[in-house]
Motif scaffolding. Structure first.
Motif, PDB file in Angstrom:
ATOM      1  N   VAL A   1       6.975  -4.505  -0.790  1.00 16.50           N
ATOM      2  CA  VAL A   1       6.368  -3.528  -1.694  1.00 16.50           C
ATOM      3  C   VAL A   1       6.020  -4.213  -3.008  1.00 16.50           C
ATOM      4  CG1 VAL A   1       6.728  -1.369  -2.956  1.00 16.50           C
ATOM      5  CG2 VAL A   1       7.664  -1.639  -0.649  1.00 16.50           C
TER       6      VAL A   1
ATOM      7  N   ALA B   1      14.521  -2.476  -7.958  1.00 22.78           N
ATOM      8  CA  ALA B   1      13.445  -2.964  -7.086  1.00 22.78           C
ATOM      9  C   ALA B   1      13.694  -4.409  -6.677  1.00 22.78           C
ATOM     10  CB  ALA B   1      12.100  -2.838  -7.804  1.00 22.78           C
TER      11      ALA B   1
ATOM     12  N   LEU C   1      15.944  -4.850  -3.742  1.00 18.63           N
ATOM     13  CA  LEU C   1      15.278  -4.590  -2.464  1.00 18.63           C
ATOM     14  C   LEU C   1      14.290  -5.682  -2.071  1.00 18.63           C
ATOM     15  CD1 LEU C   1      14.557  -0.771  -2.943  1.00 18.63           C
ATOM     16  CD2 LEU C   1      16.380  -1.819  -1.608  1.00 18.63           C
TER      17      LEU C   1
ATOM     18  N   TRP D   1      11.463  -6.308  -3.671  1.00 13.09           N
ATOM     19  CA  TRP D   1      10.090  -5.920  -3.995  1.00 13.09           C
ATOM     20  C   TRP D   1       9.491  -6.904  -4.997  1.00 13.09           C
ATOM     21  CZ3 TRP D   1      10.252   0.151  -4.811  1.00 13.09           C
ATOM     22  CH2 TRP D   1      10.676   0.750  -3.606  1.00 13.09           C
TER      23      TRP D   1
ATOM     24  N   ARG E   1       0.300  -1.730   0.144  1.00 14.10           N
ATOM     25  CA  ARG E   1       1.739  -1.759  -0.128  1.00 14.10           C
ATOM     26  C   ARG E   1       1.998  -1.805  -1.627  1.00 14.10           C
ATOM     27  NH1 ARG E   1       5.644  -0.724   3.376  1.00 14.10           N
ATOM     28  NH2 ARG E   1       6.904  -2.573   2.952  1.00 14.10           N
TER      29      ARG E   1
ATOM     30  N   ILE F   1      12.973   4.996  -6.978  1.00 15.30           N
ATOM     31  CA  ILE F   1      12.976   3.997  -5.904  1.00 15.30           C
ATOM     32  C   ILE F   1      13.153   4.684  -4.552  1.00 15.30           C
ATOM     33  CG2 ILE F   1      14.290   2.109  -4.870  1.00 15.30           C
ATOM     34  CD1 ILE F   1      12.639   1.144  -7.165  1.00 15.30           C
ATOM     35  N   ALA F   2      14.051   5.660  -4.486  1.00 16.17           N
ATOM     36  CA  ALA F   2      14.290   6.380  -3.230  1.00 16.17           C
ATOM     37  C   ALA F   2      13.048   7.154  -2.804  1.00 16.17           C
ATOM     38  CB  ALA F   2      15.476   7.330  -3.391  1.00 16.17           C
TER      39      ALA F   2
ATOM     40  N   GLN G   1      10.458   4.685  -1.390  1.00 12.44           N
ATOM     41  CA  GLN G   1      10.853   4.277  -0.043  1.00 12.44           C
ATOM     42  C   GLN G   1      10.547   5.382   0.971  1.00 12.44           C
ATOM     43  OE1 GLN G   1      11.862   1.488   1.162  1.00 12.44           O
ATOM     44  NE2 GLN G   1      12.652   2.074   3.186  1.00 12.44           N
TER      45      GLN G   1
ATOM     46  N   THR H   1       7.710   5.099   4.079  1.00 15.89           N
ATOM     47  CA  THR H   1       8.183   5.189   5.459  1.00 15.89           C
ATOM     48  C   THR H   1       7.908   6.561   6.062  1.00 15.89           C
ATOM     49  OG1 THR H   1      10.408   5.780   4.669  1.00 15.89           O
ATOM     50  CG2 THR H   1       9.985   3.460   5.131  1.00 15.89           C
TER      51      THR H   1
END
Length: 386
Positions: free
Chosen positions: A205, A223, A226, A228, A268, A348-349, A352, A356
């Motif tokens: 991302v 981030a 993760l 990113w 992305r 962030i959640a 995500q 998805t």
């Protein structure tokens, strides 16, 4: 993505230290498991582990088997069956009620098509690829070819298939996965000889944080955890400095009208507008709307966002329903956030969940099935294609 990045780094460090390595990959799951197919872990001959194939319960046993693989320089397929309630007999205590198949293969640095080389090819560009891993599920004593090929966005293939009889069928399926951009993985059974795991890998991302205030700092930190790619944009040069954003990949000081010319955008790429400067955010949103990005988050109350949109309409900007679908304001999931760290977590959640295509609800309400973490396991006989 983060896992692959860490695995590649660990391999490079092992090479410098003169260590042997092996790669463990979850290639097939029946029932439920902690990690889905595609989870990976690299093991060094002195026992260092990078990545994960379970919640920690399989790693010890996999380490022992990986050392055997390195000694024999021969891939093996290992199966952990936890459908028996008395899974303590395995000595791993999974408690997952599933069957997990893990391929462990030695990494040959001299091979130009070894798994790490294929990972590096993928990580070198921000483009989706399809990774092909072949093994023999019905005969664990048979040869296990392993991670063998990669197809890029131009349908060019790197690697060698173990058997030409399955190559054409596999490539047809790989092209289909690449073309449709599916986030699913597919496991196909080819007669009793080969099982093929066709996996879509996407670029990390790219998070563009517009605003370098104090509340942007925890957002970039989360981030970074993760894996990113992070860019921070602001017009204030005294705010946007490396000391404040040490984990950002790029810091850009610019006016909003020049911001996009300094960026490379793809499907992305996501934005979060959080300058707390009304005119700056409005100028940025005006440029972002036509791009149809997957996510544009706007910090602040809904009233503020609606006012920005109304002013843009008054300027003659035609804002479509499709464009509005990509705007999330106030940004973040409703998790009771108060301080900047909690707000960053909720944003962030939400990103995500959007990427998805999930709704962000609690997993306790999710029905039990074979779709987990964006993965769909499909078994079918393709003997007619061979």
């Amino acid at each position: 993505m983060k896992e692959l990045q860490d695995i590649v780094k660990a391999f490079d460090h092992a090479q410098i230290a003169g260590k042997q390595t092996a790669l463990a990959t979850v290639v097939h799951v029946e029932g439920s498991s902690y990690r889905r197919a595609g989870a990976r872990m690299i093991v060094t001959d002195d026992g260092q582990l990078t990545g994960a194939i379970s919640g920690g319960c399989l790693e010890g046993d996999a380490l022992r088997k990986a050392r055997l693989v390195m000694a024999q320089q021969k891939p093996i397929l290992v199966t952990y069956d936890t459908t028996d309630e008395d899974d303590a007999k395995l000595g791993v205590g999974l408690g997952c009620n599933g069957i997990i198949h893990i391929l462990i293969e030695p990494i040959d640095p001299s091979s130009s098509n070894n798994p790490i080389a294929l990972f590096k090819q993928f990580l070198s560009k921000r483009e989706p690829v399809v990774l092909v891993t072949i093994f023999t599920l019905n005969d664990k004593q048979a040869a296990q070819p392993g991670t063998c090929a990669l197809m890029n966005k131009d349908e060019q293939v790197t690697g060698v298939f173990p058997d030409s009889t399955i190559e054409d069928a596999v490539l047809i399926d790989a092209k289909d996965v690449l073309k449709n951009g599916n986030s699913v993985t597919k496991t196909y059974i080819y007669e009793d000889r080969f099982t093929c795991f066709i996996e879509l890998l996407r670029a990390a991302v790219s998070l563009i944080v517009v605003g370098a205030g104090n509340d942007a700092i925890p957002l970039t930190k989360l981030a970074a955890v993760l894996g990113w790619q992070i860019t921070v944009i602001d017009g204030r040069s005294n705010y946007i400095i490396p000391e404040r954003f040490p984990l950002a990949d790029k810091l850009i000081v610019t006016k909003p009208d020049n911001a996009l010319s300094k960026l490379s955008l793809d499907n992305r790429t996501v934005f979060v507008l959080m300058t707390h400067n009304y005119n700056y955010d409005m100028a940025m949103l005006k440029q972002l709307l036509p791009l149809q990005l997957p996510y544009i988050g706007a910090l602040g109350p809904k009233k503020r966002l609606n006012r920005i949109l109304d002013e843009l309409r008054e300027e003659g900007v035609n804002i479509t329903d499709e464009q509005l679908e990509s705007i999330y304001g106030p940004a973040g999931l409703d998790v009771g956030s108060e301080n900047s760290e909690e707000i960053a977590l909720s944003i962030i959640a939400e990103i995500q969940a959007v990427l998805t295509k999930r709704n962000g609800s609690s997993l306790r309400y999710k029905a039990t099935n074979h779709i987990r973490g964006g993965e769909q396991i499909i078994q079918q006989s393709l003997t007619e294609n061979i």
